[in-house]
Structures are given as structure tokens and as C-alpha cells.
Scaffold this active site. Structure first.
Site, PDB file in Angstrom:
ATOM      1  N   ASP A 245       0.828  -1.216   0.000  1.00 16.11           N
ATOM      2  CA  ASP A 245       0.000   0.000   0.000  1.00 16.11           C
ATOM      3  C   ASP A 245       0.860   1.263   0.000  1.00 16.11           C
ATOM      4  O   ASP A 245       0.594   2.213   0.757  1.00 16.11           O
ATOM      5  CB  ASP A 245      -0.938  -0.013   1.214  1.00 16.11           C
ATOM      6  CG  ASP A 245      -1.916  -1.174   1.159  1.00 16.11           C
ATOM      7  OD1 ASP A 245      -2.299  -1.593   0.045  1.00 16.11           O
ATOM      8  OD2 ASP A 245      -2.306  -1.673   2.232  1.00 16.11           O
TER       9      ASP A 245
ATOM     10  N   LYS B 114     -11.597  -5.094  -3.192  1.00 18.19           N
ATOM     11  CA  LYS B 114     -12.806  -5.186  -2.336  1.00 18.19           C
ATOM     12  C   LYS B 114     -14.059  -4.989  -3.196  1.00 18.19           C
ATOM     13  O   LYS B 114     -14.926  -4.177  -2.880  1.00 18.19           O
ATOM     14  CB  LYS B 114     -12.763  -4.180  -1.198  1.00 18.19           C
ATOM     15  CG  LYS B 114     -11.559  -4.282  -0.293  1.00 18.19           C
ATOM     16  CD  LYS B 114     -11.854  -5.097   0.935  1.00 18.19           C
ATOM     17  CE  LYS B 114     -10.673  -5.278   1.852  1.00 18.19           C
ATOM     18  NZ  LYS B 114      -9.430  -4.597   1.666  1.00 18.19           N
TER      19      LYS B 114
ATOM     20  N   ASP C 192     -20.144  -4.895  -6.067  1.00 16.30           N
ATOM     21  CA  ASP C 192     -21.141  -4.242  -6.923  1.00 16.30           C
ATOM     22  C   ASP C 192     -22.126  -5.274  -7.477  1.00 16.30           C
ATOM     23  O   ASP C 192     -22.142  -6.430  -7.042  1.00 16.30           O
ATOM     24  CB  ASP C 192     -20.398  -3.491  -8.045  1.00 16.30           C
ATOM     25  CG  ASP C 192     -21.069  -2.176  -8.405  1.00 16.30           C
ATOM     26  OD1 ASP C 192     -22.306  -2.188  -8.650  1.00 16.30           O
ATOM     27  OD2 ASP C 192     -20.377  -1.153  -8.450  1.00 16.30           O
ATOM     28  N   ILE C 193     -22.923  -4.853  -8.441  1.00  8.33           N
ATOM     29  CA  ILE C 193     -23.847  -5.791  -9.087  1.00  8.33           C
ATOM     30  C   ILE C 193     -23.027  -6.777  -9.932  1.00  8.33           C
ATOM     31  O   ILE C 193     -21.871  -6.499 -10.274  1.00  8.33           O
ATOM     32  CB  ILE C 193     -24.875  -5.051  -9.967  1.00  8.33           C
ATOM     33  CG1 ILE C 193     -24.166  -4.258 -11.077  1.00  8.33           C
ATOM     34  CG2 ILE C 193     -25.763  -4.148  -9.112  1.00  8.33           C
ATOM     35  CD1 ILE C 193     -25.119  -3.709 -12.148  1.00  8.33           C
ATOM     36  N   PRO C 194     -23.597  -7.921 -10.272  1.00  8.49           N
ATOM     37  CA  PRO C 194     -22.799  -8.939 -10.970  1.00  8.49           C
ATOM     38  C   PRO C 194     -22.109  -8.442 -12.237  1.00  8.49           C
ATOM     39  O   PRO C 194     -20.920  -8.730 -12.448  1.00  8.49           O
ATOM     40  CB  PRO C 194     -23.840 -10.025 -11.295  1.00  8.49           C
ATOM     41  CG  PRO C 194     -24.865  -9.892 -10.201  1.00  8.49           C
ATOM     42  CD  PRO C 194     -24.945  -8.423  -9.915  1.00  8.49           C
TER      43      PRO C 194
ATOM     44  N   THR D 180     -21.085  -5.428 -13.164  1.00  7.06           N
ATOM     45  CA  THR D 180     -19.951  -4.537 -12.867  1.00  7.06           C
ATOM     46  C   THR D 180     -18.823  -5.335 -12.235  1.00  7.06           C
ATOM     47  O   THR D 180     -17.644  -5.125 -12.570  1.00  7.06           O
ATOM     48  CB  THR D 180     -20.410  -3.390 -11.942  1.00  7.06           C
ATOM     49  OG1 THR D 180     -21.581  -2.808 -12.508  1.00  7.06           O
ATOM     50  CG2 THR D 180     -19.334  -2.333 -11.798  1.00  7.06           C
TER      51      THR D 180
ATOM     52  N   GLY E 239      -3.910  -7.949   9.386  1.00  8.98           N
ATOM     53  CA  GLY E 239      -4.061  -7.434  10.755  1.00  8.98           C
ATOM     54  C   GLY E 239      -2.823  -7.669  11.596  1.00  8.98           C
ATOM     55  O   GLY E 239      -2.792  -7.341  12.772  1.00  8.98           O
TER      56      GLY E 239
ATOM     57  N   GLN F 154      -1.846  -3.350  12.975  1.00 10.50           N
ATOM     58  CA  GLN F 154      -3.194  -3.472  13.554  1.00 10.50           C
ATOM     59  C   GLN F 154      -3.189  -4.268  14.872  1.00 10.50           C
ATOM     60  O   GLN F 154      -4.240  -4.489  15.475  1.00 10.50           O
ATOM     61  CB  GLN F 154      -4.156  -4.125  12.559  1.00 10.50           C
ATOM     62  CG  GLN F 154      -4.398  -3.283  11.299  1.00 10.50           C
ATOM     63  CD  GLN F 154      -5.398  -3.932  10.361  1.00 10.50           C
ATOM     64  OE1 GLN F 154      -6.494  -4.312  10.764  1.00 10.50           O
ATOM     65  NE2 GLN F 154      -5.018  -4.061   9.093  1.00 10.50           N
ATOM     66  N   GLY F 155      -2.026  -4.772  15.255  1.00 10.61           N
ATOM     67  CA  GLY F 155      -1.907  -5.405  16.581  1.00 10.61           C
ATOM     68  C   GLY F 155      -1.882  -6.920  16.598  1.00 10.61           C
ATOM     69  O   GLY F 155      -1.606  -7.511  17.642  1.00 10.61           O
TER      70      GLY F 155
HETATM   71  O1  3DU Z   1      -2.426  -3.137   8.412  1.00 16.20           O
HETATM   72  P1  3DU Z   1      -1.435  -3.355   7.297  1.00 16.20           P
HETATM   73  O2  3DU Z   1      -0.643  -2.128   6.940  1.00 16.20           O
HETATM   74  O3  3DU Z   1      -0.576  -4.570   7.541  1.00 16.20           O
HETATM   75  O4  3DU Z   1      -2.269  -3.660   5.943  1.00 16.20           O
HETATM   76  C1  3DU Z   1      -3.278  -4.626   5.870  1.00 16.20           C
HETATM   77  C2  3DU Z   1      -3.781  -4.764   4.461  1.00 16.20           C
HETATM   78  O5  3DU Z   1      -4.846  -5.713   4.423  1.00 16.20           O
HETATM   79  C3  3DU Z   1      -4.338  -3.495   3.845  1.00 16.20           C
HETATM   80  O6  3DU Z   1      -4.059  -3.535   2.442  1.00 16.20           O
HETATM   81  C4  3DU Z   1      -5.825  -3.593   4.073  1.00 16.20           C
HETATM   82  O7  3DU Z   1      -6.566  -2.913   3.096  1.00 16.20           O
HETATM   83  C5  3DU Z   1      -6.063  -5.094   3.971  1.00 16.20           C
HETATM   84  N1  3DU Z   1      -7.183  -5.613   4.753  1.00 16.20           N
HETATM   85  C6  3DU Z   1      -7.272  -5.426   6.097  1.00 16.20           C
HETATM   86  O8  3DU Z   1      -6.385  -4.815   6.696  1.00 16.20           O
HETATM   87  C7  3DU Z   1      -8.375  -5.949   6.804  1.00 16.20           C
HETATM   88  C8  3DU Z   1      -9.336  -6.651   6.195  1.00 16.20           C
HETATM   89  O9  3DU Z   1     -10.338  -7.163   6.884  1.00 16.20           O
HETATM   90  C9  3DU Z   1      -9.223  -6.851   4.827  1.00 16.20           C
HETATM   91  C10 3DU Z   1      -8.128  -6.321   4.151  1.00 16.20           C
END
Ligand code: 3DU
Length: 218
Positions: free
Chosen positions: A12, A62, A65-67, A69, A167, A171-172
């Protein structure tokens, strides 16, 4: 997709230069690169093709949308060299099916999301989303490393399908906990691309995964 390190790099970053630098540094310690909107919007969709020459690319658009698209989006991603895509399940069975058909099965469906807000709407229906992924022939689900107990629960619903788990780190969540709970791959972004040495950070995560697998076998 290889299953050597069980580590997927969430790339990212918001420039082509950073993408190339981080991907190259992490290359030998990862199995795939996950590309999301930040990189595509910053550096263009051709990044999918460029990164696919480094590792298999999972396009995390992620899709929701509709099928029709959904089908058009997946076709564009696959035409640029994506190996798999990630879609949401809440638009319903027909929408997920359209992704599965267009990607020839190479679809991961989001179940419970890993951030705190994931508890609000996704957690109560996560088992149904996972069951939907299974019933339409998706490859796997996305499940939260921040709540490893939920990985183990969702595994009961999907059986041998794959679980990819974000995560870890920022994200911990812990890599070893997610793997011990049954994740096939962990997904890691900031803990690698924001590290002073992304290659070293990726290596440490891959080592942690290997140790967790060994401990599980012992
Ligand atoms: O937290 P990080 O920087 O390690 O990134 C996690 C990646 O996974 C990021 O691209 C985010 O969009 C994706 N992601 C989630 O973090 C959580 C979800 O439930 C689904 C995707």
C-alpha cells in the site's frame, strides 16, 4: 501461488519507486503481493502487470457491486496479470458468483474484517459470508489476524479452503497467532513497507511463521 513463506506483502505504498524498492527488498521472503487502491490510484493499473513479474499478484479491490460490474472489474484485473482478486460477500451470491466465474475460481471473499469497526457489521454475518464463499466455489476467505479465535471458527465453516489473514503488525495481530489458529497466509503491509529495512522485516515475519508451523507440528 507459492506456499513457501506464507507471507503476502500488502503493497500500500503510493509511488512506483517505493513499490519497486519494497517488493524487491521483500521478494525472497514473500509468496505474493497484494495490491490495493492506494498503489493503483497513485501509480496506475499497470502496476498489477509490473508486480506480477516479481510475484503472484492478488488484486484487493474489495469488489462489491452488481454482478455485471463485478465481472467487468475482475476481467480488467485478470487481463493485467492478477492471479486472484478479493471481493466482498455482502452484495450477495450472484455478485460473488460473477467474480468467481470471471476469475476462474481465483477469488478470496472478505469475511470478518480485522479493524475495530469490523466487529460492527461484518462479524455478525462472517460465518454466512464464509459459507457463501464456499458454496460458490471461491478459493478462500479473508479473516482477521487481530482475532485469531475467529480464524479457527471460520475454518470450521470452510474446511480446506484457503484463509489469508490481514491485521498483523500495525493493527496489533501476531503472525504466529494467526498461523497457529489456522491461517494459510498472513498479509502484512505497514510492518514491512514502513520498516527501515523492509527485507529484514519480511524475513523476521517469515521466520516467525516457520517457527509457529514447527511448534504446531511438535
Ligand atoms: O495493516 P497493514 O498495513 O498490515 O495492511 C493490511 C492490508 O490488508 C491493507 O491492504 C488492508 O486494506 C487489507 N485488509 C485489512 O487490513 C483488513 C481486512 O479485513 C481486509 C483487508
Amino acid at each position: 501461488m507459492q506456499k513457501q513463506n506464507r507471507l503476502i506483502l500488502a503493497l500500500d505504498v503510493t509511488s512506483r519507486e517505493d513499490a519497486l524498492r519494497v517488493a524487491e527488498a521483500a521478494r525472497e521472503h514473500i509468496d505474493a503481493i497484494k495490491i490495493n487502491w492506494p498503489l493503483i490510484l497513485a501509480a496506475g493499473p499497470e502496476m498489477i502487470r509490473e508486480m506480477s513479474s516479481v510475484k503472484d499478484v492478488i488484486c484487493d479491490l474489495k469488489i462489491a457491486d452488481i454482478p455485471n460490474t463485478n465481472r467487468l472489474i475482475v476481467e480488467q484485473a485478470m487481463a493485467r496479470g492478477a492471479s486472484a482478486v478479493i471481493c466482498h460477500g455482502f452484495p450477495g451470491e450472484d455478485s460473488v458468483k460473477a467474480c468467481v466465474e470471471a476469475a476462474k475460481g481465483q477469488v478470496f471473499v472478505v469475511s470478518e474484517m480485522s479493524h475495530p469497526g469490523g466487529k460492527q457489521f461484518t462479524a455478525p454475518v462472517a460465518d454466512r459470508l464464509a459459507a457463501l464463499a464456499k458454496s460458490v466455489g471461491a478459493r478462500g476467505i479473508v479473516a482477521p489476524a487481530t482475532r485469531p479465535g475467529r480464524i479457527a471458527e471460520l475454518r470450521k465453516t470452510i474446511g480446506p479452503m484457503e484463509i489469508i489473514s490481514p491485521g498483523v503488525g500495525a493493527q496489533g495481530g501476531k503472525a504466529s497467532d494467526a498461523i497457529a489458529a489456522g491461517a494459510d497466509y498472513i498479509i502484512v503491509g505497514r510492518a514491512i513497507y514502513e520498516a527501515s529495512d523492509p527485507g529484514e522485516s519480511a524475513k523476521a515475519l517469515a521466520d516467525e511463521v516457520r517457527a509457529a508451523l514447527q511448534a504446531g507440528r511438535a
